[in-house]
Design a protein around this motif. Structure first.
Motif, PDB file in Angstrom:
ATOM      1  N   THR A 277      45.620  25.729  39.222  1.00 41.82           N
ATOM      2  CA  THR A 277      46.354  24.413  39.532  1.00 41.82           C
ATOM      3  C   THR A 277      45.266  23.255  39.976  1.00 41.82           C
ATOM      4  O   THR A 277      45.301  22.069  39.655  1.00 41.82           O
ATOM      5  N   VAL A 278      44.147  23.632  40.608  1.00 40.17           N
ATOM      6  CA  VAL A 278      43.193  22.728  41.124  1.00 40.17           C
ATOM      7  C   VAL A 278      42.372  22.180  40.074  1.00 40.17           C
ATOM      8  O   VAL A 278      42.080  21.041  39.993  1.00 40.17           O
ATOM      9  N   MET A 279      42.147  22.726  39.074  1.00 40.62           N
ATOM     10  CA  MET A 279      41.395  22.307  38.002  1.00 40.62           C
ATOM     11  C   MET A 279      42.244  21.431  36.965  1.00 40.62           C
ATOM     12  O   MET A 279      41.725  20.269  36.601  1.00 40.62           O
ATOM     13  N   TYR A 280      43.510  21.870  37.111  1.00 34.15           N
ATOM     14  CA  TYR A 280      44.244  20.853  36.211  1.00 34.15           C
ATOM     15  C   TYR A 280      44.363  19.438  37.044  1.00 34.15           C
ATOM     16  O   TYR A 280      44.264  18.549  36.348  1.00 34.15           O
ATOM     17  N   ALA A 281      44.550  19.477  38.271  1.00 33.86           N
ATOM     18  CA  ALA A 281      44.602  18.309  38.956  1.00 33.86           C
ATOM     19  C   ALA A 281      43.128  17.672  38.894  1.00 33.86           C
ATOM     20  O   ALA A 281      43.143  16.364  38.786  1.00 33.86           O
ATOM     21  N   ALA A 282      42.160  18.090  39.180  1.00 33.55           N
ATOM     22  CA  ALA A 282      40.846  17.535  39.018  1.00 33.55           C
ATOM     23  C   ALA A 282      40.728  17.043  37.538  1.00 33.55           C
ATOM     24  O   ALA A 282      39.993  15.752  37.600  1.00 33.55           O
ATOM     25  N   VAL A 283      40.987  17.480  36.529  1.00 38.98           N
ATOM     26  CA  VAL A 283      40.836  16.906  35.294  1.00 38.98           C
ATOM     27  C   VAL A 283      41.741  15.750  35.246  1.00 38.98           C
ATOM     28  O   VAL A 283      41.316  14.644  34.964  1.00 38.98           O
ATOM     29  N   PHE A 284      43.256  15.663  35.830  1.00 31.01           N
ATOM     30  CA  PHE A 284      43.745  14.299  36.020  1.00 31.01           C
ATOM     31  C   PHE A 284      42.922  13.209  36.720  1.00 31.01           C
ATOM     32  O   PHE A 284      42.944  12.172  36.524  1.00 31.01           O
ATOM     33  N   VAL A 285      42.557  13.642  37.673  1.00 30.13           N
ATOM     34  CA  VAL A 285      41.988  12.624  38.536  1.00 30.13           C
ATOM     35  C   VAL A 285      40.588  12.167  38.112  1.00 30.13           C
ATOM     36  O   VAL A 285      40.524  10.817  38.021  1.00 30.13           O
ATOM     37  N   VAL A 286      39.815  12.988  37.321  1.00 27.83           N
ATOM     38  CA  VAL A 286      38.804  12.484  36.891  1.00 27.83           C
ATOM     39  C   VAL A 286      38.984  11.729  35.600  1.00 27.83           C
ATOM     40  O   VAL A 286      38.322  10.633  35.579  1.00 27.83           O
ATOM     41  N   VAL A 287      39.852  12.093  34.641  1.00 33.07           N
ATOM     42  CA  VAL A 287      40.178  11.141  33.652  1.00 33.07           C
ATOM     43  C   VAL A 287      40.765   9.888  34.061  1.00 33.07           C
ATOM     44  O   VAL A 287      40.510   8.885  33.424  1.00 33.07           O
ATOM     45  N   ALA A 288      41.642  10.048  35.039  1.00 30.28           N
ATOM     46  CA  ALA A 288      42.289   8.628  35.295  1.00 30.28           C
ATOM     47  C   ALA A 288      41.138   7.662  35.942  1.00 30.28           C
ATOM     48  O   ALA A 288      41.310   6.594  35.581  1.00 30.28           O
ATOM     49  N   ASN A 289      40.275   8.102  36.726  1.00 24.80           N
ATOM     50  CA  ASN A 289      39.048   7.484  37.201  1.00 24.80           C
ATOM     51  C   ASN A 289      38.579   6.608  36.031  1.00 24.80           C
ATOM     52  O   ASN A 289      38.358   5.459  35.972  1.00 24.80           O
ATOM     53  N   ALA A 290      38.250   7.548  35.006  1.00 27.81           N
ATOM     54  CA  ALA A 290      37.644   6.955  33.892  1.00 27.81           C
ATOM     55  C   ALA A 290      38.411   5.866  33.145  1.00 27.81           C
ATOM     56  O   ALA A 290      38.099   4.506  32.805  1.00 27.81           O
ATOM     57  N   LEU A 291      39.866   6.077  32.952  1.00 25.14           N
ATOM     58  CA  LEU A 291      40.710   5.188  32.346  1.00 25.14           C
ATOM     59  C   LEU A 291      40.671   3.988  33.098  1.00 25.14           C
ATOM     60  O   LEU A 291      40.928   2.650  32.560  1.00 25.14           O
ATOM     61  N   VAL A 292      40.969   4.028  34.637  1.00 23.77           N
ATOM     62  CA  VAL A 292      41.240   3.031  35.469  1.00 23.77           C
ATOM     63  C   VAL A 292      40.005   1.986  35.245  1.00 23.77           C
ATOM     64  O   VAL A 292      40.036   0.810  35.197  1.00 23.77           O
ATOM     65  N   ASP A 293      38.620   2.612  35.392  1.00 23.87           N
ATOM     66  CA  ASP A 293      37.487   1.859  34.847  1.00 23.87           C
ATOM     67  C   ASP A 293      37.451   1.072  33.864  1.00 23.87           C
ATOM     68  O   ASP A 293      37.136  -0.190  33.532  1.00 23.87           O
ATOM     69  N   GLY A 294      38.034   1.903  32.597  1.00 22.30           N
ATOM     70  CA  GLY A 294      38.157   1.131  31.523  1.00 22.30           C
ATOM     71  C   GLY A 294      39.311  -0.109  31.359  1.00 22.30           C
ATOM     72  O   GLY A 294      38.899  -1.230  30.898  1.00 22.30           O
ATOM     73  N   LEU A 295      40.176   0.019  32.075  1.00 23.33           N
ATOM     74  CA  LEU A 295      41.272  -0.826  32.178  1.00 23.33           C
ATOM     75  C   LEU A 295      40.488  -1.980  33.047  1.00 23.33           C
ATOM     76  O   LEU A 295      40.917  -3.226  32.326  1.00 23.33           O
ATOM     77  N   TYR A 296      39.939  -1.805  33.955  1.00 29.07           N
ATOM     78  CA  TYR A 296      39.484  -2.837  34.890  1.00 29.07           C
ATOM     79  C   TYR A 296      38.470  -3.838  33.682  1.00 29.07           C
ATOM     80  O   TYR A 296      38.410  -5.010  33.779  1.00 29.07           O
ATOM     81  N   ALA A 297      37.621  -3.145  33.001  1.00 34.93           N
ATOM     82  CA  ALA A 297      36.881  -3.832  31.858  1.00 34.93           C
ATOM     83  C   ALA A 297      37.858  -4.642  31.009  1.00 34.93           C
ATOM     84  O   ALA A 297      37.365  -5.581  30.492  1.00 34.93           O
ATOM     85  N   LEU A 298      38.967  -4.277  30.601  1.00 30.86           N
ATOM     86  CA  LEU A 298      39.698  -4.732  29.682  1.00 30.86           C
ATOM     87  C   LEU A 298      40.323  -5.919  30.516  1.00 30.86           C
ATOM     88  O   LEU A 298      40.504  -6.936  29.913  1.00 30.86           O
TER      89      LEU A 298
END
Ligand SMILES: Nc1ncnc2c1ncn2[C@@H]1O[C@H](COP(=O)(O)OP(=O)(O)O)[C@@H](O)[C@H]1O
Ligand code: SF4
Ligand SMILES: [Mg+2]
Lengths: 317, 327
Positions: free
Chosen positions: B294-315
């Motif tokens: 469960t922790v790995m699952y959560a970590a993947v979401f949070v890390v991917v979301a961080n990357a997506l947010v940064d991408g969205l920011y740039a957009l």
């Protein structure tokens, strides 16, 4: 042969809701083909005057009269004023970097203004935007339209700002310190551009704290001090023989064309009085070298010569 | 571009690796967490304990155990629970994921629409009684503990007033899969997601209000007015455009955090078999494989979301696109 009066401010008075008067009494005229310089130290109420004309000060109480093309603007519904803003009259600002929305291309922002006032397609609007940018001396206007404000130099940004202001062919262009944020060579280019706009028949109201800029660009000048117009007249006459002691001080303080521009007047000590601490008599009295007892009654702005008006007891007949 | 992507991916993997090591280390450092004793049960004979030790590999060095566990989790995906003998954990997490996703999607819908309405209304009507009322309500919403609110909602809609016209439609606690009945799915999630959204509505409305009011003081808004744009356009088009950057990034992170199991309390209170409840179970029974999954699952979401947010920011902001972060 008198040109038509485009904008006439008559005893414009502006106060906060608590009763503090920010503008006491501003009267001035702009005619078509004229460029009126509005000069004064910072804090004297120049921007407030401009914003009142644009109807952009909803929180403040205005009285007196603002006539634009013969029509009284004070008391206009916001909806009607909005139709004038950007179309009949347009304004450009001191810092073109912050004046544009940072997150949209400048072309999109100019298109927006065109489409706010006229029913044209996106494509037509863009064609006009590109043509305007080209006329304002922006190189490769088509590519420039696609760029974001931070990608252009200060001078190009201000040209784009002027292009936007002119996009709907306004009769009056108000420029609030349009060159203060620019370096000297770019300043000269922008002022030349403003002269061309004036020559094309629009009225220009150029706000500045720099008499040198007025001398270069304007046909007429209104000197503002602490919320009041204290002198008005043709530039040549005022420059040659300033009447009001404050105008005299301003002229002595014209800064060199290059080098740092001082913020305070070197020739007279002190600052204009704050809106809530204005003297009852002549507002300039605390700094005036000619002050005398009858200055304790505030002198009205009156015509002392053909086309020249001044508010000072020295010229009372 | 490609280099940036690669370094970004590397960073993400590193973060996930770090988290997994941390979880592993903390588990084995926790007193009383010794899995052999737990699996063998109280009073098991030394022979049984030794057999379990060997069977589960607990006699090997920790790094080897760690690698083995990672291999079973990510590669063969047959990691089994220490507590429910032989129960594979990966399918369990995958089964729980759609429940959490449904809950969080509904909640996000409520909190975005709610906070937009309240945030914009109180910014436009700033300092009026409407603004003050909304901000007080927001603060209340922000400070109500979600499990308490959930219990109250349950009390009211499940027992106290369940038979009134207002709450007769409320289904019993639990989850209904979308594939089984879309309407039942929506009904089952309506109250839980609204409960979960309350605090977020309060927080996001406050953030939006203050960002909007800051934006409305910007020079570019004055320009928009000077262009002749009307109030609706100025607020919604120019104002929001300037102020939604922090709103969007906040949203991305909260959304991911909830998907990763952050809606734990809501899921427990409303008996929704989601990732949060699974995490809760894993922690309660100190079941390392399930905790790790469960922790790995959560970590993947949070890390991917961080990357997506940064991408969205740039957009959303061309200045960031060119690496001129913050000017
Ligand atoms: N909204 C406002 N509320 C209160 N005081 C104001 C407001 N806007 C401007 N002022 C005050 O009015 C005076 C004139 O301001 P302004 O017109 O901006 O001067 P200028 O443009 O000549 O430098 C200043 O003293 C300023 O502090
Ligand atoms: S009215 Fe008096 S104080 Fe005012 S400018 Fe004239 S001389 Fe000076
Ligand atoms: Mg100003």
């Amino acid at each position: 042969m008198e040109a038509e009066v485009l904008l006439k401010l008559h005893h414009l008075h502006l106060e906060l809701s608590n009763g503090t008067a920010l503008l006491e009494d501003v009267s001035l005229n702009v005619r078509r083909g004229d460029a009126l310089g509005v000069v004064g130290e910072s804090g004297s109420g120049k921007s407030l005057t401009a914003m009142s004309v644009m109807g952009l000060l909803p929180g403040l109480r205005a009285s007196g009269s603002i006539r634009f093309e013969g029509r009284e603007l004070l008391g206009l519904k916001d909806r009607e004023w909005r139709r004038l803003r950007g179309a009949g009259m347009a304004m450009i600002f001191q810092d073109p970097m912050t004046a544009f929305l940072p997150v949209r291309s400048i072309g999109a922002q100019i298109d927006e203004q065109i489409r706010l006032h006229e029913r044209v397609s996106r494509r037509e609007a863009r064609a006009r935007t590109v043509a305007l940018l080209g006329r304002m001396g922006v190189p490769d206007p088509e590519a420039a339209a696609k760029r974001y404000p931070h990608q252009l130099s200060g001078g190009l940004r201000q040209r784009a700002m002027i292009a936007m202001a002119l996009s709907c062919g306004p009769a009056l262009l108000i420029a609030d310190e349009p060159t203060t944020a620019l370096d000297v060579t770019v300043q000269a280019q922008i002022l030349t551009l403003l002269c061309e706009i004036r020559d094309s028949g629009a009225g220009v109201m150029l706000i500045t704290h720099d008499m040198g800029v007025v001398a270069q660009t304007c046909t007429h000048v209104a000197v503002v001090y602490s919320g009041l117009v204290v002198e008005q007249g043709p530039v040549a006459a005022v420059m040659a023989r300033p009447l009001h002691p404050y105008t005299q001080a301003l002229l002595e303080a014209i800064p060199p064309l290059d080098g740092p521009r001082p913020d305070a007047l070197p020739t007279i000590p002190g600052r204009p009085s704050a809106p809530d601490a204005r003297p009852e008599g002549c507002v300039f009295a605390p700094r005036c070298r000619f002050v005398r007892p009858d200055c304790a009654v505030r002198p009205a702005l009156r015509e002392v010569e053909e086309g020249r008006r001044v508010a000072c007891v020295l010229y009372d007949a | 571009m490609i280099r940036g992507f690669a370094s970004r991916t590397g960073q993400m993997l590193l973060v996930i690796f770090g988290i997994s090591v941390l979880v592993f280390a903390i588990f084995f450092a926790t007193p009383g967490a010794d899995p052999t004793a737990r699996i063998a049960g109280r009073g098991a004979s030394p022979q049984v304990v030794a057999r379990i030790r060997a069977e589960y590999g607990f006699d090997r060095p920790l790094p080897v155990q760690y690698l083995k566990m990672m291999e079973k989790l990510f590669i063969s995906r047959d990691l089994t629970s220490f507590v429910n003998h032989g129960q594979p954990v990966v399918p369990e997490v995958l089964q729980a994921a759609p429940v959490t996703l449904s809950l969080v999607l509904w909640a996000a819908f409520f909190w975005v629409s709610g906070s937009l309405v309240f945030g914009i209304a109180s910014a436009v009507l700033r300092d009026s009684w409407v603004d003050r009322l909304l901000m007080v309500l927001g603060l209340v919403g922000l400070s109500i503990p979600v499990f308490w609110l959930g219990e109250v909602v349950n009390l009211v809609t499940q027992s106290r007033w369940h038979d009134t016209l207002l709450f007769r439609w409320v289904p019993p606690l639990g989850y209904v899969p979308f594939s089984q009945s879309p309407f039942g799915w929506a009904k089952a999630l309506f109250l839980p997601s609204l409960t979960l959204a309350v605090a977020f509505i309060g927080l996001y409305a406050r953030v939006l209000r203050s960002e909007l009011l800051t934006a409305m003081g910007e020079d570019s808004i004055r320009t928009a007015r000077a262009k002749g744009a009307g109030p609706v356009r100025v607020w919604l088009w120019h104002g929001l455009r300037l102020s939604w950057l922090s709103y969007v990034s906040l949203f991305g992170l909260d959304f991911a955090q909830l998907l990763g199991g952050g809606a734990l309390l809501t899921e427990v209170v409303f008996a929704l078999p989601g990732v949060g409840r699974l995490t809760y179970q894993a922690l309660a029974t100190l079941d390392l494989p399930l905790i790790m999954a469960t922790v790995m699952y959560a970590a993947v979401f949070v890390v991917v979301a961080n990357a997506l947010v940064d991408g969205l920011y740039a957009l959303l902001d061309p200045r960031i696109r060119e690496g001129r972060h913050g000017g």
